[in-house]
Design a protein around this motif. Structure first.
Motif, PDB file in Angstrom:
ATOM      1  N   ILE A 257       0.820  -1.215   0.000  1.00  0.00           N
ATOM      2  CA  ILE A 257       0.000   0.000   0.000  1.00  0.00           C
ATOM      3  C   ILE A 257       0.855   1.267   0.000  1.00  0.00           C
ATOM      4  CG2 ILE A 257      -1.805   1.276   1.232  1.00  0.00           C
ATOM      5  CD1 ILE A 257      -2.944  -1.363   2.165  1.00  0.00           C
ATOM      6  N   ASP A 258       2.018   1.235   0.651  1.00  0.00           N
ATOM      7  CA  ASP A 258       2.906   2.406   0.592  1.00  0.00           C
ATOM      8  C   ASP A 258       3.318   2.707  -0.840  1.00  0.00           C
ATOM      9  OD1 ASP A 258       3.092   3.557   3.085  1.00  0.00           O
ATOM     10  OD2 ASP A 258       4.908   2.488   3.693  1.00  0.00           O
ATOM     11  N   GLU A 259       3.703   1.666  -1.565  1.00  0.00           N
ATOM     12  CA  GLU A 259       4.129   1.845  -2.953  1.00  0.00           C
ATOM     13  C   GLU A 259       2.959   2.300  -3.814  1.00  0.00           C
ATOM     14  OE1 GLU A 259       6.774   2.143  -6.047  1.00  0.00           O
ATOM     15  OE2 GLU A 259       7.200   1.815  -3.917  1.00  0.00           O
ATOM     16  N   MET A 260       1.787   1.737  -3.588  1.00  0.00           N
ATOM     17  CA  MET A 260       0.598   2.143  -4.327  1.00  0.00           C
ATOM     18  C   MET A 260       0.276   3.612  -4.064  1.00  0.00           C
ATOM     19  SD  MET A 260      -1.645  -1.321  -3.618  1.00  0.00           S
ATOM     20  CE  MET A 260      -3.104  -0.945  -4.562  1.00  0.00           C
TER      21      MET A 260
ATOM     22  N   LEU B  41       2.732   5.796  -5.991  1.00  0.00           N
ATOM     23  CA  LEU B  41       2.409   5.812  -7.420  1.00  0.00           C
ATOM     24  C   LEU B  41       1.209   6.702  -7.715  1.00  0.00           C
ATOM     25  CD1 LEU B  41       2.897   1.999  -8.090  1.00  0.00           C
ATOM     26  CD2 LEU B  41       4.141   3.824  -9.281  1.00  0.00           C
ATOM     27  N   ARG B  42       0.235   6.662  -6.829  1.00  0.00           N
ATOM     28  CA  ARG B  42      -1.026   7.383  -7.067  1.00  0.00           C
ATOM     29  C   ARG B  42      -0.972   8.842  -6.627  1.00  0.00           C
ATOM     30  NH1 ARG B  42      -5.459   9.015  -8.530  1.00  0.00           N
ATOM     31  NH2 ARG B  42      -7.459   8.473  -7.623  1.00  0.00           N
ATOM     32  N   PHE B  43      -0.374   9.101  -5.447  1.00  0.00           N
ATOM     33  CA  PHE B  43      -0.409  10.448  -4.878  1.00  0.00           C
ATOM     34  C   PHE B  43       0.972  11.019  -4.519  1.00  0.00           C
ATOM     35  CE2 PHE B  43      -4.685   8.781  -3.616  1.00  0.00           C
ATOM     36  CZ  PHE B  43      -5.451   9.686  -4.317  1.00  0.00           C
ATOM     37  N   ASN B  44       2.029  10.234  -4.808  1.00  0.00           N
ATOM     38  CA  ASN B  44       3.380  10.663  -4.462  1.00  0.00           C
ATOM     39  C   ASN B  44       3.543  10.888  -2.954  1.00  0.00           C
ATOM     40  OD1 ASN B  44       6.020  11.114  -5.336  1.00  0.00           O
ATOM     41  ND2 ASN B  44       5.740  13.334  -5.393  1.00  0.00           N
ATOM     42  N   LYS B  45       2.843  10.072  -2.170  1.00  0.00           N
ATOM     43  CA  LYS B  45       2.921  10.117  -0.707  1.00  0.00           C
ATOM     44  C   LYS B  45       2.903   8.688  -0.184  1.00  0.00           C
ATOM     45  CE  LYS B  45      -0.179  14.164  -0.193  1.00  0.00           C
ATOM     46  NZ  LYS B  45      -1.461  14.571   0.431  1.00  0.00           N
ATOM     47  N   VAL B  46       3.451   8.460   1.008  1.00  0.00           N
ATOM     48  CA  VAL B  46       3.289   7.156   1.638  1.00  0.00           C
ATOM     49  C   VAL B  46       1.899   7.085   2.268  1.00  0.00           C
ATOM     50  CG1 VAL B  46       5.745   6.785   2.036  1.00  0.00           C
ATOM     51  CG2 VAL B  46       4.370   7.927   3.795  1.00  0.00           C
TER      52      VAL B  46
ATOM     53  N   LYS C  75      -9.441   6.395   0.281  1.00  0.00           N
ATOM     54  CA  LYS C  75     -10.640   5.805  -0.309  1.00  0.00           C
ATOM     55  C   LYS C  75     -10.590   5.862  -1.834  1.00  0.00           C
ATOM     56  CE  LYS C  75     -15.682   5.994  -0.098  1.00  0.00           C
ATOM     57  NZ  LYS C  75     -16.870   6.681   0.420  1.00  0.00           N
ATOM     58  N   ASN C  76      -9.885   6.854  -2.383  1.00  0.00           N
ATOM     59  CA  ASN C  76      -9.791   7.024  -3.833  1.00  0.00           C
ATOM     60  C   ASN C  76      -8.539   6.395  -4.434  1.00  0.00           C
ATOM     61  OD1 ASN C  76     -12.025   8.752  -5.095  1.00  0.00           O
ATOM     62  ND2 ASN C  76     -11.606   9.827  -3.180  1.00  0.00           N
ATOM     63  N   LEU C  77      -7.832   5.644  -3.645  1.00  0.00           N
ATOM     64  CA  LEU C  77      -6.578   5.049  -4.109  1.00  0.00           C
ATOM     65  C   LEU C  77      -6.788   4.147  -5.321  1.00  0.00           C
ATOM     66  CD1 LEU C  77      -3.564   4.923  -3.359  1.00  0.00           C
ATOM     67  CD2 LEU C  77      -4.090   2.994  -1.872  1.00  0.00           C
ATOM     68  N   SER C  78      -7.846   3.340  -5.279  1.00  0.00           N
ATOM     69  CA  SER C  78      -8.044   2.363  -6.357  1.00  0.00           C
ATOM     70  C   SER C  78      -9.522   2.094  -6.630  1.00  0.00           C
ATOM     71  CB  SER C  78      -7.341   1.056  -5.989  1.00  0.00           C
ATOM     72  OG  SER C  78      -7.750   0.606  -4.707  1.00  0.00           O
ATOM     73  N   SER C  79     -10.367   3.102  -6.381  1.00  0.00           N
ATOM     74  CA  SER C  79     -11.818   2.945  -6.528  1.00  0.00           C
ATOM     75  C   SER C  79     -12.307   3.372  -7.909  1.00  0.00           C
ATOM     76  CB  SER C  79     -12.544   3.743  -5.445  1.00  0.00           C
ATOM     77  OG  SER C  79     -12.162   5.116  -5.522  1.00  0.00           O
ATOM     78  N   GLY C  80     -11.650   2.871  -8.930  1.00  0.00           N
ATOM     79  CA  GLY C  80     -12.010   3.188 -10.309  1.00  0.00           C
ATOM     80  C   GLY C  80     -10.994   2.537 -11.229  1.00  0.00           C
ATOM     81  N   PRO C  81     -11.347   2.273 -12.501  1.00  0.00           N
ATOM     82  CA  PRO C  81     -10.462   1.519 -13.395  1.00  0.00           C
ATOM     83  C   PRO C  81      -9.118   2.173 -13.666  1.00  0.00           C
ATOM     84  CG  PRO C  81     -12.349   2.414 -14.585  1.00  0.00           C
ATOM     85  CD  PRO C  81     -12.628   2.614 -13.136  1.00  0.00           C
ATOM     86  N   SER C  82      -9.114   3.490 -13.857  1.00  0.00           N
ATOM     87  CA  SER C  82      -7.842   4.175 -14.116  1.00  0.00           C
ATOM     88  C   SER C  82      -7.068   4.412 -12.823  1.00  0.00           C
ATOM     89  CB  SER C  82      -8.097   5.496 -14.835  1.00  0.00           C
ATOM     90  OG  SER C  82      -8.712   5.258 -16.089  1.00  0.00           O
ATOM     91  N   LYS C  83      -7.781   4.643 -11.741  1.00  0.00           N
ATOM     92  CA  LYS C  83      -7.121   4.821 -10.435  1.00  0.00           C
ATOM     93  C   LYS C  83      -6.338   3.570 -10.064  1.00  0.00           C
ATOM     94  CE  LYS C  83     -10.943   7.675  -8.652  1.00  0.00           C
ATOM     95  NZ  LYS C  83     -12.022   7.714  -7.636  1.00  0.00           N
ATOM     96  N   LEU C  84      -6.965   2.411 -10.245  1.00  0.00           N
ATOM     97  CA  LEU C  84      -6.278   1.182  -9.852  1.00  0.00           C
ATOM     98  C   LEU C  84      -5.087   0.899 -10.760  1.00  0.00           C
ATOM     99  CD1 LEU C  84      -6.810  -1.728 -11.622  1.00  0.00           C
ATOM    100  CD2 LEU C  84      -9.126  -1.242 -10.882  1.00  0.00           C
ATOM    101  N   CYS C  85      -5.175   1.300 -12.021  1.00  0.00           N
ATOM    102  CA  CYS C  85      -4.034   1.094 -12.920  1.00  0.00           C
ATOM    103  C   CYS C  85      -2.837   1.938 -12.484  1.00  0.00           C
ATOM    104  CB  CYS C  85      -4.419   1.416 -14.361  1.00  0.00           C
ATOM    105  SG  CYS C  85      -5.347   0.090 -15.167  1.00  0.00           S
ATOM    106  N   ILE C  86      -3.092   3.165 -12.045  1.00  0.00           N
ATOM    107  CA  ILE C  86      -2.001   4.009 -11.542  1.00  0.00           C
ATOM    108  C   ILE C  86      -1.418   3.390 -10.276  1.00  0.00           C
ATOM    109  CG2 ILE C  86      -1.379   6.268 -10.602  1.00  0.00           C
ATOM    110  CD1 ILE C  86      -3.700   7.430 -12.334  1.00  0.00           C
ATOM    111  N   ALA C  87      -2.284   3.019  -9.343  1.00  0.00           N
ATOM    112  CA  ALA C  87      -1.837   2.470  -8.059  1.00  0.00           C
ATOM    113  C   ALA C  87      -1.106   1.142  -8.223  1.00  0.00           C
ATOM    114  CB  ALA C  87      -3.025   2.300  -7.125  1.00  0.00           C
ATOM    115  N   MET C  88      -1.499   0.350  -9.215  1.00  0.00           N
ATOM    116  CA  MET C  88      -0.884  -0.962  -9.437  1.00  0.00           C
ATOM    117  C   MET C  88       0.215  -0.934 -10.491  1.00  0.00           C
ATOM    118  SD  MET C  88      -2.385  -3.314  -7.475  1.00  0.00           S
ATOM    119  CE  MET C  88      -2.216  -4.891  -8.284  1.00  0.00           C
TER     120      MET C  88
END
Length: 203
Positions: free
Chosen positions: A108-111, A114-119, A129-142
Motif C-alpha cells: 500500500i505504501d508503494e501504491m 504511485l497514485r499520490f506521491n505520498k506514503v 478511499k480514492n486510491l483504487s476505486s475506479g479503473p484508471s485509479k487502480l491502474c495508476i496504483a498498481m
C-alpha cells in the motif's frame, strides 16, 4: 495460487462475477502490489455496442481482445489513463472483463506513492478511499500500463490469484458506467460489485 487458463475460458458474465474477491497481483521492482477485486464489468463484442470490437471491428489496438483467454487487454483513454481488462471465453471471440475497482491489500505504501506521491500514512481519508476505486485509479496504483497489454496472466509478474479470505460475498448486478452512447447495451446489467464495499466506484 494463480488463476488458470480454464478459469478465464468460461462464459464472460460468469467470469465477471467469479473474479469478485480474487486478488490482482503486480510484482514491480521486488514489491508485490495486491488488491482484492471488488467491481467488474463484462463486455461481449458480438452483441455489445459498448464493446470496442462490436460488429467484428479489428484494428491493431484491439488485437489483445481477440487473443486467448487469460491475457491482459490494457488500453489508453482520454489521452492519459489506462484500463485493465482480462480476456475471456475463447481465442478469436472478442470478450473480456474490465477490472473496475480493487481494495488495496499489500504494497500500500508503494501504491500510495504511485497514485499520490505520498506514503500511506500521509494520505487523507479521502485520498485513501480514492486510491483504487475506479479503473484508471487502480491502474495508476498498481503500475499497470500499455507495457502490460497482451501479457499472459497465467505466467509473468501481473496475474490474478485466489484469495485466502473465504468470506462469503453478496454480488450486486447493475448497469455499466460511462456508456450512454451504447443504445440498448447501456441498460445491460453487466456490472458486478461486492455489496457494501467502500472501494466500489459507483453504487
Amino acid at each position: 495460487m494463480k488463476l488458470t487458463r480454464e478459469f478465464y475460458a468460461k462464459e464472460t458474465l460468469q467470469v465477471a462475477k467469479e473474479l469478485l474477491g480474487k486478488v490482482v497481483v503486480h510484482e514491480v521492482n521486488g514489491v508485490k502490489l495486491k488488491g482484492k477485486i471488488v467491481e467488474t464489468e463484462a463486455y461481449i463484442g458480438s452483441i455489445d455496442k459498448a464493446s470496442h470490437a462490436y460488429g467484428g471491428k479489428k484494428t491493431p489496438r484491439l488485437e489483445a481482445l481477440y487473443g486467448k483467454p487469460g491475457i491482459a487487454y490494457v488500453y489508453f483513454i482520454y489521452g492519459m489513463y489506462h484500463c485493465f481488462n482480462v480476456i475471456t471465453e475463447k481465442e478469436g471471440s472478442p470478450e473480456g472483463v474490465l477490472i473496475r475497482a480493487i481494495e488495496p491489500i499489500d504494497g500500500i505504501d508503494e501504491m500510495s506513492k504511485l497514485r499520490f506521491n505520498k506514503v500511506y500514512n500521509e494520505l487523507t481519508k479521502a485520498q485513501f478511499k480514492n486510491l483504487s476505486s475506479g479503473p484508471s485509479k487502480l491502474c495508476i496504483a498498481m503500475n499497470i500500463n500499455k507495457e502490460n497489454n497482451k501479457q499472459d496472466l497465467c505466467s509473468g509478474n501481473l496475474y490474478i490469484e485466489e484469495s485466502m479470505d473465504k468470506e462469503k460475498i453478496e454480488i450486486i448486478e447493475a448497469k455499466r458506467i460511462g456508456i450512454d452512447y451504447a443504445e440498448e447495451a447501456k441498460d445491460f446489467k453487466w456490472r458486478f460489485y461486492i455489496k457494501d464495499n467502500v472501494w466500489v466506484s459507483v453504487k
